[in-house]
Structure formats: C-alpha cells, structure tokens
Design a protein around this motif. Structure first.
Motif, mmCIF file in Angstrom:
data_model
loop_
_atom_site.group_PDB
_atom_site.id
_atom_site.type_symbol
_atom_site.label_atom_id
_atom_site.label_comp_id
_atom_site.label_asym_id
_atom_site.label_seq_id
_atom_site.Cartn_x
_atom_site.Cartn_y
_atom_site.Cartn_z
ATOM 1 N N CYS A 293 0.823 -1.208 0.000
ATOM 2 C CA CYS A 293 0.000 0.000 0.000
ATOM 3 C C CYS A 293 0.858 1.260 0.000
ATOM 4 O O CYS A 293 0.608 2.196 -0.766
ATOM 5 C CB CYS A 293 -0.932 -0.028 1.211
ATOM 6 N N ASP A 294 1.868 1.292 0.854
ATOM 7 C CA ASP A 294 2.738 2.468 0.928
ATOM 8 C C ASP A 294 3.412 2.724 -0.415
ATOM 9 O O ASP A 294 3.522 3.880 -0.861
ATOM 10 C CB ASP A 294 3.794 2.270 2.014
ATOM 11 N N THR A 295 3.888 1.658 -1.055
ATOM 12 C CA THR A 295 4.557 1.794 -2.350
ATOM 13 C C THR A 295 3.588 2.298 -3.409
ATOM 14 O O THR A 295 3.908 3.189 -4.209
ATOM 15 C CB THR A 295 5.146 0.441 -2.783
ATOM 16 N N ASP A 311 -4.839 9.996 4.809
ATOM 17 C CA ASP A 311 -3.934 8.921 5.211
ATOM 18 C C ASP A 311 -4.410 8.155 6.447
ATOM 19 O O ASP A 311 -4.219 6.934 6.548
ATOM 20 C CB ASP A 311 -2.530 9.477 5.482
#
Length: 403
Positions: A293-295, A311
């Motif tokens: 998800c972060d990527t 976020d």
C-alpha cells in the motif's frame, strides 16, 4: 504435486513466483493473484464423504480458529459454500433473532448491502450512515445505542472496500460490549491480514471468505462465532442452505458438509493457510500488504493522482483513487491499457465521484507495485493525459462531506 494427505511444501513468498502462463496480476479485493502452490493444490479430485477430505475440513477449521486467536475454545468455525455475500446473509439470518434489531454502521456499498439483506430477512434495523469518506466512531455508536434500547446487535464492515476505509473496529467493539449489545463483523477483506482477536475485540460472530487475505480461491466463506451464539441459533435461520447452526451440527456429528462442498477450493485453501503461517501469520501478511500500500500510494501520488481518503483512514487492503479531470482520461481505455501490461484493477463503487480502486492483497510484493506504477505512467502517456489530478468538484465534495 499435491500429496494424498493434502499437505504440500510451503516456500517463503518470492516475487519469483509470478502468475502462471502470462496471467495478469489481479489488483482487486478478491478474487486475487494466488501462488503456484495454491493452484497446484487444485489438481487432485477429492471424495466429499471420504475420511481424507473430512480430515481436511477439520484441519481447515482448526487453523482458522488459531488465526482468530481462540485460546480457550469459546469460539468455533463453520465453513459454508458460496461467496462472501452468502455467508454474510447466513450470519445475519442465524445470529440476529426475528425479534432483534440491528444497528448497521454504513460507510460504503457493503454496509448498504447488509441493510438490503436485512430487508430481505424482514429484520428490524436502524442505520448510521457516514457516507464514503468517514468511519463511524465509538461515541456515535454509544449515542445511537443509548437512544434506542431495543437495538440488540451492531453490524460493522471491518474494511469497507468500496472506498478502502479501515473502520476503527476495536473502538466500536469496546462500546458495543460496554452497552451490553452484540457485535457482528463482516471482516471479508481484512481477516488474516489485520488483527481480530476476540480477547481484545469481543464479538458474537464474524465472517470472511476463502479468496481474500488468506489468498485462496473463491468457493466458500466461513463464520467464526461464540459457541453459545451458534447453539442459540438452532431453528432460527430463514434458509435451509444458509443455516449456520445446521451446518455446524452436521460437521460436529459427521465431519462432513451438509451439501456438496467445493473440494478443490478447500484443498487450495489449506495450502494457502500453510503459506500464511509460513509468512508469519497475520503480522507477516499484514506487513507485506502495508508495504504494498505504501509503495502504491507514494507512486500514484508522484504521478499526480489523489486518494479518496486521507492517510489516517487508508487501509492496507485496497486504495481508491479519484479519476483524473483531464478530458483525455477514459477509465475503460485506462483499464484495457493496464490489462495489456499485465495488471487488472477494479472500477470505483462510489455514487458521488468517479474513481477506481487498486488492491494491495494477493500474491504481490513491492516489486509488483513498482511495476504497476510504471505501467500506470505509461498508460497515461499513451492516452495523452499529462495531468492526473482530480476535478475540483470531487475535492470540494469530499471537503463538504468531511467537514
């Protein structure tokens, strides 16, 4: 090759295990990309009444209870044929009595589907609808329960995948328990990757399915419920095939499913459970999804896309992005361009704004997410879209609803 016992060698996760035969990656909330081991497990036929298959069913139930964190035998696991919606309906029809009343916490399409199901079941309910952008909070739930003492159950979607929002489950569970009500959880797209321990999140029952965070294939769902709730559900269900108590009683007595089970799906799911354990269980699986998800979010934002959610409410399961305002952006063409590059994404499921969704779950890692972001950039160039920012109307609508 699958062994007769149903056992298989379980390798650690590796990007060197891409989809077979040039298949695209499924960046959806399930069905999803599965491992080669899960696919191979479906190559053998099983007799549904045979002792080996009964042992597989028992193993499946034990392993799911272990993932759930049932340490004292309070809960039991009942698998049920059908899609996730089947087992949600089974949970509602079995555990919400005809004279009960549900408070349904809605912030997306799957909460709305719960409301629709209760209408079919002729059960009483009251809806707390937060729209697409915000979660229900504990104080709001407490106020609703105080206002209506006839409410017996609260129904919550753990991760609402129509928007990607992760609801504050523990906060709500604590309120429900303190008010003496019972909690029913649709954890379809979260169980196996996000903690759901009944020691800290008390619930009467929860449901999930084979083709989500455990990374099996579609064909059955399962309920994990307090045994006293299962026993109390005897004779309550509206349906022969969706009767959780009857399914449980049959499995306890004979070890068999009441009706023809999806044998190949069960075999695949057992292999998926072994791979889940080898990856480190809930913590390991959740960490990989969070990294995915972060990527994804960082890469898409660098291209100019904006997430629907802020976020604080993003889940590691699936992310919703606004469609670009650019006049040359066409979702159908965008979808086909990505598919040709090896990635299948998901259309949006919102009523207010145009959007699309990208899943972070399945046999994927950050290398795949980097490849996807590159493919998205290429697709935008091929469409002649040089600005991926959303329309101001979408941002204004979100601001109005979140305010």
């Amino acid at each position: 090759m699958a062994h007769d016992s149903g056992a298989a060698v379980t390798p650690k996760f590796s990007i060197a295990d891409p989809p077979a035969g040039g298949e695209p990656y499924l960046l959806t909330p399930g069905p999803l990309t599965t491992s080669a081991g899960v696919k191979r497990a479906m190559l053998k036929d099983w007799g549904s009444w045979d002792g080996d298959f009964r042992a597989m069913t028992a193993d499946l139930r034990r392993r799911l209870l272990a993932i759930a964190g049932d340490k004292d035998g309070t809960y039991d696991c009942v698998p049920l044929q059908g899609s996730g919606t089947f087992v949600v309906e089974a949970m509602l029809g079995s555990f919400l009595p005809p004279d009960g009343k549900a408070l349904v916490l809605v912030n997306g399409a799957y909460g709305q589907r719960t409301v629709q199901t209760l209408g079919y079941l002729d059960r009483s309910y009251w809806v707390l609808d937060k729209g697409d952008y915000l979660p229900p909070r504990g104080a709001e739930v407490a106020a609703a329960l105080d206002a209506d003492p006839t409410i017996t159950h609260v129904v919550l979607v753990h991760c609402e995948t129509s928007s990607g929002i992760l609801n504050p489950l523990q906060e709500i569970a604590e309120v429900v328990a303190a008010k003496g009500r019972k909690l029913l959880i649709d954890s379809m797209s979260a169980f196996g990757a996000l903690p759901l321990d009944p020691q800290t999140v008390p619930y009467a029952a929860m449901v999930s399915s084979a083709n989500k965070c455990i990374e099996g294939v579609p064909g059955f769902g399962f309920v994990i419920a307090d045994k006293t709730e299962i026993e109390a559900a005897k004779g309550r269900s509206h349906s022969l095939s969706l009767d959780i108590h009857a399914q449980w009683a049959a499995m306890e007595k004979t070890g068999q499913w009441r009706f023809t089970p999806p044998t190949h799906v069960v075999a695949a799911f057992l292999q998926a459970l072994r791979e889940h354990e080898a990856e480190g269980g809930v913590a390991g699986r959740g960490a990989r999804y969070a990294a995915n998800c972060d990527t994804l979010v960082a890469g898409m934002r660098a291209l100019g896309f904006e997430t629907l959610l802020k976020d604080g409410w993003l889940s590691p399961i699936i992310v919703t992005f606004f469609n670009p305002a650019h006049p040359k952006f066409d979702f159908n063409r965008f979808y086909e361009l990505l598919k040709a590059k090896g990635f299948i994404i998901y259309p949006g499921k919102l009523t207010v704004v145009d959007s699309f969704r990208i899943g972070c779950i399945g046999r994927l890692d950050t290398a795949v997410m980097h490849q996807l972001v590159v493919a998205v950039g290429e697709a935008l160039n091929e469409m002649g879209v040089d600005d991926a920012s959303p329309p101001s109307s979408a941002i204004n609508e979100r601001a109005k609803l979140v305010a």
